[in-house]
Each structure stands twice: as structure tokens, then as C-alpha cells.
Scaffold this active site. Sequence first.
Site, short mmCIF file in Angstrom:
data_model
loop_
_atom_site.label_atom_id
_atom_site.label_comp_id
_atom_site.label_asym_id
_atom_site.label_seq_id
_atom_site.Cartn_x
_atom_site.Cartn_y
_atom_site.Cartn_z
N ASP A 10 4.53 7.57 -6.86
CA ASP A 10 3.25 7.25 -6.74
C ASP A 10 2.12 7.03 -7.80
OD1 ASP A 10 1.12 8.28 -4.20
OD2 ASP A 10 1.60 9.70 -5.57
N ASN A 63 -5.82 1.66 -0.28
CA ASN A 63 -6.92 2.54 -0.28
C ASN A 63 -7.87 1.30 -1.50
OD1 ASN A 63 -4.70 2.91 -2.71
ND2 ASN A 63 -4.94 4.72 -3.29
#
Length: 417
Positions: free
Chosen positions: A306, A96
Site C-alpha cells: 500500500d 488517486n
Amino acid sequence: MNVIFKNATILDKESPFHKQKADVKVENGIIKNIGQNLSSKNGFEIVELENLHLSQGWFDSSVSFGEPGFEDRETIANGLNTAAKSGFTNVALQPNSFPVIDNQSQVSFVLNKAKGFATTLHPIGAFTKNSEGTDLAEMFDMKNAGAIAFGDYNKNLDNANLLKIGLQYVQDFDGLVIAYCQDKTVKGNGVVHEGLVSTRLGLKGIPALAEELEVARNLFLLEYTGGKLHIPTISSAKSVELIRAAKAKGLHVTCSVAVHNLVLTDDVLTGFDSRYKVTPPLRDENHRKALLEGVLDGTIDMITSDHNPIDIELKKMEFDNAKNGTIGLESAFGALQNVLSLEIIIEKLTHGKSVFGIEKPAIKEGNKACFTLFTTEGNWEFTKEHILSKSKNSAFLGLPMKGRAYGIYNNGQLILN
């Protein structure tokens, strides 16, 4: 770098020295000797740390660094140094960035940026071009360039047929597909877990059903196509049940859970602090307990931080408009010791290497030295001073911690916090 680690407790089920205290001598990146009272000689650095433990190097299956395109959030260099000081010898980098890592040249770019660091970076290539969910990305070329898996970070693939075709296609080169699960139409404008807290606070809720529908759909697709599927950062009790049943059928499915979903619940949202806005959202205690049970019984294969740095302009704003994400590398181990046993933590921080096809050398003489240094002792509170990332959006600020990572030895380098 040549090092002797003195009086270290070795925690590695694949090592003949598991649960034993010993000295570990490393020469030119290789474990030369493990034993008692090893003598030192010129050129060897002696490492003696209180309550020193060594395990196989920890692996984080989901980190975001920002580079290229979002270097204000985090650079690859600082991200890898943060990972090393947090105990991670290997990290899987999400695609991303800007541009998205969806082709061979982008994979090569991030790998070149990561050369020479103690922590090894493993790129995840996008599953679809520009992670837009329309056309499959160049997965075979990315695999040849060094990508270890393929997925669109925190984006559900609405087109079930495209996921079916992708799962069939990657089998030709033993590829691993990552499928984030959250139905956008069920989620709607939700920003937190749908439940008592969302009702009390007047915030729009995200039903657990939004995740569970997609988990069920993707497992049906996997059963049809075969291949390998990884479902990241699950958050609901029903998701655990669905994946447990799929594994019992013999499907090749794995999954992860984020540290914050194991440690925190939506009760922390009372102050409308956007640090707690994450995806999937923090859920209630019943879901948290089900996730812990999934970790303990092996349904959940790995735990991830994460780690997702967000710049302050996109985080410190109205809750509805703030961007999802929390950093988590620095706090992962200390937070996990509040809810899980040490043996389980080490297993879940190392097993992911096997899933993603990453070298996993045991602590044995003659093997490559790739391990994490940590202590299990010491109670402390996580504060801004402990943040090593460029971004400061941590959901763990003020949280009590137990134990901490000292650092790592990997790629011939010793990095200490």
C-alpha cells in the site's frame, strides 16, 4: 539482456525445479536452460549473489506514485525503479492522481509514461468519475485501454445502489471491482484505532465496526449481483471472519492486507509520530493476530505494501491534521520475514497476479523470464538511507529487517539494488 544466474535456489511451486539449486540461463528475455554448471559465452552477464533465491516476479496490488499532478511526491519513473529494486516485477497503480485516472486517455497516459521499464505498471481505473462517488466512470473504455480493475482509492462508496449497478455492469467484460470499506459516519473524526491506546493518548478513535459494517454490506451486494469483488487492505478480525464465510458460500471475493497492518500495532503511536497515521489505522495485537491467521488459512489472498508517498508538508504536522499513508515498497520483504514464513510470503506476493488477470510465467525452460532475486539471510535495520522513493514517510524506519530483495529480471532487463 542475456544473463546466467549462478547457483540460485528456485522457489516456484509451478516449476519442476522448485526448492532446487541451479543455474538459470536467460536469452533475449526467455528462459533457455535450467541446470547445473551452465557454461557461459560471449554476451552473457554472470550474476552470482550470496544466498541467491529466485521466485516468480512479485506483484503489489496497491501503489500510488503521484504522477500526474503530484510529481513532488513521486514520479512514475522513480516509482517503477523503486519497485524494481524492491523486488516487484508488476505493480497496480491507484487512480488517486490529479486528474484522477477515470477515463481512457488517463489510462493511456500512465501506460505511455511506464513504457520501457523493467517493472510493468498496471493501471487501476476509478470506479466513479473523479472518485467522487456520484456517477460511474467509463469503465469499459478504461478496460479496453489497459485498466485491470476499478476502484476509488481509500474512499468508501456510500451509495450502495451505485455499487450494485457497477458490479452488474462490469460482468459484461469480466471486470473486477475494488471496494474500500470504511463507513464515514462511524469513523467520524477518528484518526487512530479505537481502543486502549487511543484513550490513553487522547486521540479520537476509529472503531473496527466502521470497516466491518461496509465489508458486510458489500458482501451482501456481491451475493445479490454476482461478479467479482476485491476488498483491499482489511484490518480487523471481524472482516477476516466475514470474508472467510463469504468464500465458504462460493462468492467470488478476494482481499488484501497491508504489510504495516501485519507487522505493526497501535502501540507505536505513543510518540504521536504521523508516519504511523495510515488508513485503515494500525490496530491492536488481537486484530494483527487475526490478520496473520487469515493470511495463513488463505482467507487473505495477497499482501500489499500500500505504498503511498506523501510530501513532507502534509505529513510532518499535528497528528490530527497529517495526511494518511506510508511508503512501503523498499521495506516490504524484509519486514514480512519477521512475521511469516518464506513460503507464505512468496505465495502472497505472487498470487495477486491470478486475481487481477496478469501473466504469471513459471520458472520453466521456454517461458518468459519474469522473476524476483532475493536473499533470505541478513539482519539489518531500515533507515532513511534505504529509502529509494522521493517521499520519506516510512512507518518502518528503525524496524529490524531480515533478508532483502536483490532486484528483478523482467521485460528483458536486469535491475539490481
